[in-house]
Design an enzyme around this catalytic site. Structure first.
Site, mmCIF file in Angstrom:
data_model
loop_
_atom_site.group_PDB
_atom_site.id
_atom_site.type_symbol
_atom_site.label_atom_id
_atom_site.label_comp_id
_atom_site.label_asym_id
_atom_site.label_seq_id
_atom_site.Cartn_x
_atom_site.Cartn_y
_atom_site.Cartn_z
ATOM 1 N N THR A 185 43.992 64.847 56.187
ATOM 2 C CA THR A 185 43.135 63.926 55.433
ATOM 3 C C THR A 185 41.762 63.943 56.094
ATOM 4 O OG1 THR A 185 43.663 62.058 56.845
ATOM 5 C CG2 THR A 185 45.092 62.398 54.959
ATOM 6 N N GLU A 331 47.991 63.501 50.562
ATOM 7 C CA GLU A 331 49.413 63.229 50.767
ATOM 8 C C GLU A 331 50.256 63.531 49.533
ATOM 9 O OE1 GLU A 331 46.852 61.354 51.462
ATOM 10 O OE2 GLU A 331 47.077 60.256 53.341
ATOM 11 N N LYS A 441 36.377 40.766 48.516
ATOM 12 C CA LYS A 441 36.998 39.462 48.277
ATOM 13 C C LYS A 441 35.947 38.371 48.459
ATOM 14 C CE LYS A 441 41.366 37.269 48.441
ATOM 15 N NZ LYS A 441 42.698 37.179 48.983
ATOM 16 N N TRP A 446 38.890 38.617 43.789
ATOM 17 C CA TRP A 446 38.674 40.046 44.028
ATOM 18 C C TRP A 446 37.585 40.592 43.116
ATOM 19 C CZ3 TRP A 446 40.620 41.900 48.275
ATOM 20 C CH2 TRP A 446 41.816 41.390 48.787
HETATM 21 P P1 ADP Z 1 40.870 60.999 52.040
HETATM 22 O O1 ADP Z 1 42.080 60.132 51.851
HETATM 23 O O2 ADP Z 1 40.845 61.702 53.297
HETATM 24 O O3 ADP Z 1 39.573 60.347 51.596
HETATM 25 P P2 ADP Z 1 41.714 62.391 49.708
HETATM 26 O O4 ADP Z 1 40.952 63.456 49.036
HETATM 27 O O5 ADP Z 1 43.128 62.585 49.969
HETATM 28 O O6 ADP Z 1 40.972 62.199 51.025
HETATM 29 O O7 ADP Z 1 41.430 61.037 48.944
HETATM 30 C C1 ADP Z 1 42.366 60.384 48.176
HETATM 31 C C2 ADP Z 1 41.771 59.144 47.578
HETATM 32 O O8 ADP Z 1 40.685 59.472 46.703
HETATM 33 C C3 ADP Z 1 42.712 58.360 46.719
HETATM 34 O O9 ADP Z 1 43.551 57.546 47.492
HETATM 35 C C4 ADP Z 1 41.760 57.550 45.861
HETATM 36 O O10 ADP Z 1 41.280 56.402 46.544
HETATM 37 C C5 ADP Z 1 40.613 58.489 45.676
HETATM 38 N N1 ADP Z 1 40.740 59.148 44.374
HETATM 39 C C6 ADP Z 1 41.251 60.365 44.114
HETATM 40 N N2 ADP Z 1 41.189 60.625 42.793
HETATM 41 C C7 ADP Z 1 40.635 59.543 42.197
HETATM 42 C C8 ADP Z 1 40.324 59.179 40.849
HETATM 43 N N3 ADP Z 1 40.530 60.011 39.840
HETATM 44 N N4 ADP Z 1 39.783 57.966 40.631
HETATM 45 C C9 ADP Z 1 39.547 57.111 41.645
HETATM 46 N N5 ADP Z 1 39.822 57.389 42.932
HETATM 47 C C10 ADP Z 1 40.358 58.584 43.212
#
Ligand code: ADP
Length: 541
Positions: A185, A331, A441, A446
């Site tokens: 990540t 993940e 918040k 929220w």
């Molecule tokens: P990191 O967790 O290291 O930032 P990732 O690329 O695995 O890298 O990021 C995953 C996160 O990206 C998701 O948990 C979500 O918050 C965000 N995300 C991914 N796709 C979308 C989407 N289509 N819309 C909104 N958020 C998204």
């Protein structure tokens, strides 16, 4: 009673065997880092990936389960590594070239990578990492000239390595549950954590992603892979394209909007992937300088952050190109959902249809998602009740790689806690309102930062918007909006709040707006909220 079906391991080399048998003539085209073009076919990829696997075993002594790292752009050699490394029984461990030197050092040492394949253009960056790594025995240089100069010790040119292969090499007979890929990540919270993909999870993820309800790819497509191979295996597209027989076009480091448009035109691309930032840039460039002929591009698949409905609408209205919204995480291999209209939506107004497409979409078959409320109960699928999304399925991690605090990321019954918050509706469409740590918040209520950002980006004078929580004595937290204006036409806070007021309660409106030239981005092109919070805390905004 067990079924009486064959045990056919779902491995990455089974994907390549298939592509070589039925689509040997399909193309892989690369715009190399030096700007030259390279073209060959799936049959060439097959031969060279096998040579690579052989050379890894016979020349470099790679053992099953070894981590063999890549530090490279998207190109044909990187695709060879995606197949050749697992084909040798080892694990293709992609390193994100945009992380900080400290993070890269951490990852290389944590994964105990033994061999690293590096693009020549990235060597200067890795020279800063190398002195602090332990256990790296060999560097293999990609796209480097014969006399390439580097302080890295024990190097070999990629083409020289391939010459050391043996002609009779057979793929390492991996079990389908053996690991084939390792990706970390980007460490937006704490140190990066490793997701260790298996052959089986990779195969099944690719099969589900190519289907019509998701990426919808076939032999008729020419796909531009913009999502980096160094981040979440390019969303699995190097596997998807081989299974679907789609031509694969790889841009290496040519990722500026004009360079992308040139590739879209020249290579008659029909589908491309990428984060919203890329497509915002491409749209702006096309608007300023419209292509002379209509592009062959029918769809762009977007994930990584929310795809603003204003962008979906504008791209389609101005250029007839559809945005397909998908969601996932490192993940989750990464794709968990994709959003397309169904016939139940036929009678909706255009505005309502847009709202459906702007949601993150329905689960791919093979994964299950639920929203869990603060009291631990499962939220009803009513499109209104908010919960944190948990996911399980055939390509979802069951544990991080060599990590002690796994229990924090999983529910008691084994679902992975995504940290994303939102709703599921009666048709199964997921709608993310925020990451739990980015929710604001205010006075016990929220506020969704993502909803504010999307609404602000629909304003004609705003190019980009990023909303963060800032501490407040009375309300605990309040929203602050950082915005990039188009054409330097600055719009007042009152006017922006009046614009937002149609859709938001007054307590949800930002207290402050800060105009910026650019919003800082993370290593994978997302809005960098952590950096904005830091700048705010240190008085730099
Ligand atoms: P990191 O967790 O290291 O930032 P990732 O690329 O695995 O890298 O990021 C995953 C996160 O990206 C998701 O948990 C979500 O918050 C965000 N995300 C991914 N796709 C979308 C989407 N289509 N819309 C909104 N958020 C998204």
């Amino acid at each position: 009673m067990k079924g009486l079906m064959m045990d056919f391991p779902l491995t990455t080399h089974a994907i390549l065997e298939y592509g070589n048998r039925v689509f040997p003539h399909k193309e892989i085209v690369t715009k190399l880092p030096n700007g030259s073009w390279h073209r060959y076919h799936f049959s060439d990829l097959y031969i060279r990936a096998k040579q690579l696997a052989s050379a890894l075993v016979h020349s470099l002594g790679v053992q099953p389960g070894d981590r063999v790292a890549t530090f490279a752009w998207n190109h044909y050699q990187h695709v060879e590594l995606y197949y050749g490394i697992p084909g040798a029984g080892a694990i293709c461990h992609t390193l994100n070239v945009r992380l900080s030197v400290e993070q890269i050092i951490f990852i290389v040492n944590h994964a105990e990578a033994k061999i690293i394949f590096i693009d020549a253009t990235l060597v200067p960056l890795f020279e800063k990492v190398a002195p602090y790594t332990t256990g790296v025995k060999k560097y293999v240089l990609l796209n480097a000239p014969e006399n390439f100069n580097t302080s890295l010790t024990d190097t070999i040119l990629y083409e020289d390595l391939l010459k050391e292969s043996r002609p009779d090499y057979q793929w390492y007979p991996s079990d389908e549950n053996d690991a084939c890929g390792l990706c970390y990540t980007s460490g937006t919270t704490g140190n990066p954590k490793g997701a260790l993909y298996s052959h089986r999870s990779t195969y099944l993820h690719a099969l589900a992603l190519l289907m019509p309800n998701a990426a919808n790819l076939s032999v008729r497509d020419r796909v531009l892979l913009i999502v980096p191979q160094f981040h979440v295996m390019a969303w699995g597209f190097p596997y998807v394209c081989i299974l679907s027989g789609s031509d694969m076009i790889l841009p290496s480091l040519h990722l500026q909007p004009d360079a992308i448009i040139q590739i879209l035109e020249q290579e008659k691309i029909t589908v491309a992937n990428g984060v919203p930032t890329i497509w915002l840039g491409v749209y702006d460039a096309m608007k300023k300088n419209p292509p002379k002929e209509k592009l062959a591009l029918r769809e762009y698949v977007v994930g990584g952050s929310a795809l603003p409905p204003s962008l979906i609408e504008a791209f389609e209205k101005d250029f007839g190109i559809k945005g397909v919204h998908a969601w996932g995480m490192t993940e989750t291999s990464p794709i968990g959902t994709a959003s397309r209209l169904q016939n139940i939506h036929d009678n909706l107004t255009d505005h309502e249809k847009l709202a459906v497409r702007a949601k993150q979409g329905i689960e791919l078959p093979g994964v299950e998602i639920r929203a869990v409320m603060e009291d631990g109960s499962i939220a009803p699928r009513d499109g209104e009740t908010v919960g944190e999304f948990e996911i399980r399925g055939a390509w979802i991690i069951k544990s991080y790689y060599k990590y002690h605090d796994n229990h924090l990321s999983f529910s008691e019954d084994g679902w992975f806690k995504t940290g994303d918050v939102g709703t599921l509706d009666a048709q199964g469409y997921m709608n993310i309102s925020d990451r739990s740590k980015d929710l604001i918040k205010s006075g016990g209520e929220w506020i969704s930062s993502v909803a504010l950002e999307i609404a602000l980006m629909a304003h004609p004078e705003i190019k980009e918007a990023c909303v963060i929580a800032i501490p407040d004595e009375k309300w605990v937290e309040r929203p602050l909006a950082c915005v990039v204006f188009r054409n330097e036409n600055i719009v007042s806070k009152e006017a922006l709040n009046a614009f937002l007021g149609e859709h938001f309660a007054s307590y949800q409106l930002p207290d402050q707006y800060i105009g910026m030239n650019e919003i800082p981005k993370t290593s994978v092109g997302k809005l960098n909220k952590k950096e904005l919070r830091r700048r705010w805390a240190e008085g730099e905004l």
